[in-house]
Design an enzyme around this catalytic site. Structure first.
Site, PDB file in Angstrom:
ATOM      1  N   HIS A   1      20.560  -3.345   2.201  1.00  0.00           N
ATOM      2  CA  HIS A   1      20.511  -3.261   0.734  1.00  0.00           C
ATOM      3  C   HIS A   1      20.193  -1.843   0.255  1.00  0.00           C
ATOM      4  CE1 HIS A   1      16.055  -4.171   1.144  1.00  0.00           C
ATOM      5  NE2 HIS A   1      16.006  -3.288   0.147  1.00  0.00           N
TER       6      HIS A   1
ATOM      7  N   SER B   1      11.504  -0.350   1.873  1.00  0.00           N
ATOM      8  CA  SER B   1      12.592  -1.063   2.550  1.00  0.00           C
ATOM      9  C   SER B   1      13.188  -0.192   3.651  1.00  0.00           C
ATOM     10  CB  SER B   1      13.696  -1.418   1.556  1.00  0.00           C
ATOM     11  OG  SER B   1      13.259  -2.383   0.649  1.00  0.00           O
TER      12      SER B   1
ATOM     13  N   ASP C   1      20.539  -7.921   6.721  1.00  0.00           N
ATOM     14  CA  ASP C   1      19.976  -6.853   5.879  1.00  0.00           C
ATOM     15  C   ASP C   1      19.538  -5.670   6.739  1.00  0.00           C
ATOM     16  OD1 ASP C   1      19.187  -5.351   3.729  1.00  0.00           O
ATOM     17  OD2 ASP C   1      17.474  -6.598   3.177  1.00  0.00           O
TER      18      ASP C   1
END
Length: 194
Positions: free
Chosen positions: A35, A141, A65
């Site tokens: 992402h 992230s 992901d």
């Protein structure tokens, strides 16, 4: 050693800057979340000394992901990968808010096979996920979970929207499976998210 192998990941996607974190796993390869690079027209990594390097996305897995970037000449040591266990503690090495490197403490509360959806909230997935006690922020992230030996045991990918100091990471099994997948050059990073 871990700090110099941690990078900030930046990309242009649908007219806005997307930022996250990443880490060197082998040679010129960097891992981050899918992402973080979804829809990117160009991607760069920023090293701890502030220098920038162009990156090419060579693996893009919206179900897990995870993404792998090829960064020629990144010149940073690869971090070893090991097993995560419940109760494991260490630090999450990331760049929250696109800022300086920060190390956030974590503890693995449990590991589960979690049913969910891909990064586009379209396809159903089952992933090996670590539930963490950790205070993470946007920009973390793609950060590596590092145990006291300097080994990567997971990859941070989400923050609980309804519970303080709860975050989620993909286990070493998901990371290893992504790295074992064949690569043959640049791949499409799909549409933008949101």
């Amino acid at each position: 050693r871990v700090a110099v192998s941690t990078v900030r990941v930046e990309g242009e996607a649908c007219g806005r800057l997307q930022e996250g974190s990443g880490f060197v796993v082998a040679g010129d390869l960097v891992v981050t979340n899918a992402h973080v690079v979804a829809g990117n027209t160009s991607t760069e990594v920023v090293r701890t000394d502030g220098s920038r390097a162009a990156a090419v996305v060579v693996t893009f897995d919206p179900d897990r992901d995870l993404a792998v970037l090829d960064v020629p000449g990144i010149d940073r040591p690869a971090l070893p990968i090991g097993d995560a266990e419940e109760g494991a503690r260490g630090g999450v090495y990331g760049h929250p808010g696109g800022g300086d490197l920060r190390i956030a403490p974590f503890e693995v509360a449990r590991q589960v096979d979690a049913r969910g959806s891909d990064i586009y909230d379209e396809d159903r997935t089952v992933r090996s996920v670590l539930f963490l006690s950790a205070h993470l922020r946007p920009g973390d992230s793609g950060s590596a979970l590092i145990d006291p030996t300097g080994t990567v045991i997971g990859v941070a990918f989400a923050i609980a929207p309804d519970r303080d100091n709860v975050a989620y990471a993909l286990s070493d099994d998901e990371l290893t499976a992504t790295l074992d997948a064949p690569r043959s050059g640049a791949v499409d990073t799909g549409p933008c998210i949101g």
